[in-house]
Design a protein around this motif. Structure first.
Motif, PDB file in Angstrom:
ATOM      1  N   LYS A  95       0.822  -1.212   0.000  1.00 23.80           N
ATOM      2  CA  LYS A  95       0.000   0.000   0.000  1.00 23.80           C
ATOM      3  C   LYS A  95       0.861   1.270   0.000  1.00 23.80           C
ATOM      4  CE  LYS A  95      -4.017  -1.944   2.456  1.00 23.80           C
ATOM      5  NZ  LYS A  95      -3.681  -3.360   2.515  1.00 23.80           N
ATOM      6  N   THR A 121      21.215  -2.062   2.689  1.00 20.92           N
ATOM      7  CA  THR A 121      21.689  -3.353   2.189  1.00 20.92           C
ATOM      8  C   THR A 121      20.502  -4.311   2.117  1.00 20.92           C
ATOM      9  OG1 THR A 121      22.336  -3.929   4.447  1.00 20.92           O
ATOM     10  CG2 THR A 121      24.058  -3.105   2.996  1.00 20.92           C
ATOM     11  N   SER A 131      12.220  -2.534  -4.546  1.00 23.59           N
ATOM     12  CA  SER A 131      11.277  -1.597  -5.172  1.00 23.59           C
ATOM     13  C   SER A 131      11.145  -0.336  -4.335  1.00 23.59           C
ATOM     14  CB  SER A 131       9.886  -2.225  -5.305  1.00 23.59           C
ATOM     15  OG  SER A 131       9.887  -3.196  -6.278  1.00 23.59           O
TER      16      SER A 131
HETATM   17  N1  ACO Z   1       8.085  -9.025  -5.997  1.00 23.90           N
HETATM   18  C1  ACO Z   1       8.224  -7.824  -6.634  1.00 23.90           C
HETATM   19  N2  ACO Z   1       7.753  -6.668  -6.132  1.00 23.90           N
HETATM   20  C2  ACO Z   1       7.070  -6.742  -4.975  1.00 23.90           C
HETATM   21  C3  ACO Z   1       6.861  -7.939  -4.280  1.00 23.90           C
HETATM   22  C4  ACO Z   1       7.399  -9.119  -4.841  1.00 23.90           C
HETATM   23  N3  ACO Z   1       7.292 -10.292  -4.234  1.00 23.90           N
HETATM   24  N4  ACO Z   1       6.149  -7.675  -3.173  1.00 23.90           N
HETATM   25  C5  ACO Z   1       5.915  -6.350  -3.207  1.00 23.90           C
HETATM   26  N5  ACO Z   1       6.458  -5.819  -4.284  1.00 23.90           N
HETATM   27  C6  ACO Z   1       6.466  -4.425  -4.690  1.00 23.90           C
HETATM   28  C7  ACO Z   1       5.118  -3.757  -4.567  1.00 23.90           C
HETATM   29  O1  ACO Z   1       4.334  -3.994  -5.691  1.00 23.90           O
HETATM   30  C8  ACO Z   1       5.553  -2.304  -4.405  1.00 23.90           C
HETATM   31  O2  ACO Z   1       5.965  -1.741  -5.637  1.00 23.90           O
HETATM   32  P1  ACO Z   1       4.949  -0.840  -6.510  1.00 23.90           P
HETATM   33  O3  ACO Z   1       4.579   0.318  -5.647  1.00 23.90           O
HETATM   34  O4  ACO Z   1       5.761  -0.446  -7.713  1.00 23.90           O
HETATM   35  O5  ACO Z   1       3.802  -1.725  -6.824  1.00 23.90           O
HETATM   36  C9  ACO Z   1       6.802  -2.437  -3.563  1.00 23.90           C
HETATM   37  O6  ACO Z   1       7.309  -3.746  -3.780  1.00 23.90           O
HETATM   38  C10 ACO Z   1       6.482  -2.291  -2.103  1.00 23.90           C
HETATM   39  O7  ACO Z   1       6.265  -0.931  -1.821  1.00 23.90           O
HETATM   40  P2  ACO Z   1       5.495  -0.495  -0.507  1.00 23.90           P
HETATM   41  O8  ACO Z   1       4.035  -0.853  -0.591  1.00 23.90           O
HETATM   42  O9  ACO Z   1       5.854   0.916  -0.219  1.00 23.90           O
HETATM   43  O10 ACO Z   1       6.227  -1.383   0.606  1.00 23.90           O
HETATM   44  P3  ACO Z   1       5.514  -2.148   1.801  1.00 23.90           P
HETATM   45  O11 ACO Z   1       4.833  -1.180   2.693  1.00 23.90           O
HETATM   46  O12 ACO Z   1       4.741  -3.264   1.252  1.00 23.90           O
HETATM   47  O13 ACO Z   1       6.810  -2.705   2.594  1.00 23.90           O
HETATM   48  C11 ACO Z   1       8.730  -4.083   2.931  1.00 23.90           C
HETATM   49  C12 ACO Z   1       7.913  -3.295   1.905  1.00 23.90           C
HETATM   50  C13 ACO Z   1       9.161  -3.168   4.060  1.00 23.90           C
HETATM   51  C14 ACO Z   1       9.969  -4.628   2.233  1.00 23.90           C
HETATM   52  C15 ACO Z   1       7.848  -5.225   3.493  1.00 23.90           C
HETATM   53  O14 ACO Z   1       7.574  -6.117   2.452  1.00 23.90           O
HETATM   54  C16 ACO Z   1       8.485  -5.971   4.659  1.00 23.90           C
HETATM   55  O15 ACO Z   1       8.394  -5.550   5.796  1.00 23.90           O
HETATM   56  N6  ACO Z   1       9.134  -7.118   4.360  1.00 23.90           N
HETATM   57  C17 ACO Z   1       9.744  -7.941   5.399  1.00 23.90           C
HETATM   58  C18 ACO Z   1      10.927  -7.244   6.081  1.00 23.90           C
HETATM   59  C19 ACO Z   1      11.888  -6.666   5.071  1.00 23.90           C
HETATM   60  O16 ACO Z   1      12.166  -7.246   4.023  1.00 23.90           O
HETATM   61  N7  ACO Z   1      12.429  -5.473   5.393  1.00 23.90           N
HETATM   62  C20 ACO Z   1      13.410  -4.800   4.529  1.00 23.90           C
HETATM   63  C21 ACO Z   1      14.774  -5.380   4.754  1.00 23.90           C
HETATM   64  S1  ACO Z   1      16.011  -4.579   3.738  1.00 23.90           S
HETATM   65  C22 ACO Z   1      16.217  -3.048   4.454  1.00 23.90           C
HETATM   66  O17 ACO Z   1      15.694  -2.784   5.542  1.00 23.90           O
HETATM   67  C23 ACO Z   1      17.089  -2.042   3.732  1.00 23.90           C
END
Ligand code: ACO
Length: 184
Positions: A95, A121, A131
């Motif tokens: 979202k 990283t 993304s």
């Molecule tokens: N493959 C490709 N793209 C994806 C996928 C996937 N499996 N899942 C989501 N996306 C895309 C979404 O479509 C969106 O892109 P868009 O806006 O172009 O459609 C983007 O990734 C996500 O954007 P947001 O909605 O702003 O992010 P969200 O609030 O969903 O949070 C996060 C992303 C923080 C990575 C979440 O998935 C999460 O907490 N994951 C687990 C913990 C994690 O990975 N933390 C990051 C570690 S790396 C770091 O901290 C630098």
């Protein structure tokens, strides 16, 4: 301190969602995230923040605890750099929450905090996180081989970075201009 119940509930509920991406740590996940552990963690975060080494944030949506954003290892002097990291509750993903939070963090770091460079990283397989960084303007700079012990193994990470002069006006305004966020 009032965040203990929300923090514990979200962290325990999101175990399988977070474990593949978070640094390996000793002990059982549920025990580590019991609400009784929050005061000690909060004290460490607060002490590090007071020392000027860390900027710990809760990500809220309409007042609801949905995740955390941390800017860490703040270095001053001629480097003025830090890393940025984040997680969002699985129910809130997709979202734009993390993208907005990272943009706000970037503007805070390059604005009042006075940093010049932010690094992030990310494991190559973490498409969602890549993304988020790309939407906010971070560039891929290289590969860090066996950089971090994550989920029990040394994992390669991609290094992304952004410097202050690459942000035109502000990261939040750039998001708004690109249609990815709105001012309310
Ligand atoms: N493959 C490709 N793209 C994806 C996928 C996937 N499996 N899942 C989501 N996306 C895309 C979404 O479509 C969106 O892109 P868009 O806006 O172009 O459609 C983007 O990734 C996500 O954007 P947001 O909605 O702003 O992010 P969200 O609030 O969903 O949070 C996060 C992303 C923080 C990575 C979440 O998935 C999460 O907490 N994951 C687990 C913990 C994690 O990975 N933390 C990051 C570690 S790396 C770091 O901290 C630098």
């Amino acid at each position: 301190m009032r965040d203990s119940a929300d923090w514990s509930r979200l962290r325990i509920r999101n175990r399988d969602w977070l474990v593949p991406w978070e640094p390996t740590a000793d002990g059982n996940w549920a025990a580590r995230h019991h609400r009784s552990n929050w005061p000690a963690l909060y004290s460490v975060l607060k002490a590090e923040a007071k020392r000027g080494a860390l900027l710990p944030f809760v990500i809220e949506v309409d007042g609801e605890y949905t995740g955390q954003l941390t800017i860490g290892n703040l270095q001053r002097g001629a480097v003025r750099s830090a890393w940025i990291g984040y997680w969002v509750d699985q129910d809130w993903t997709g979202k734009g929450v993390a993208t907005a939070a990272v943009a706000l963090g970037v503007d805070h770091a390059f604005g009042p905090v006075g940093l010049h460079r932010l690094e992030a990283t990310v494991q190559p397989s973490n498409a969602a996180s890549r993304s988020v960084l790309t939407h906010v303007g971070f560039r891929h700079e290289g590969v860090l081989k066996r950089y971090m012990d994550v989920n029990g193994r040394w994992r390669d990470h991609d290094l992304f970075a952004l410097t202050a002069e690459e942000v035109i006006s502000s990261a939040v305004e750039t998001l708004v201009r690109s249609g990815r966020a709105q001012f309310r």
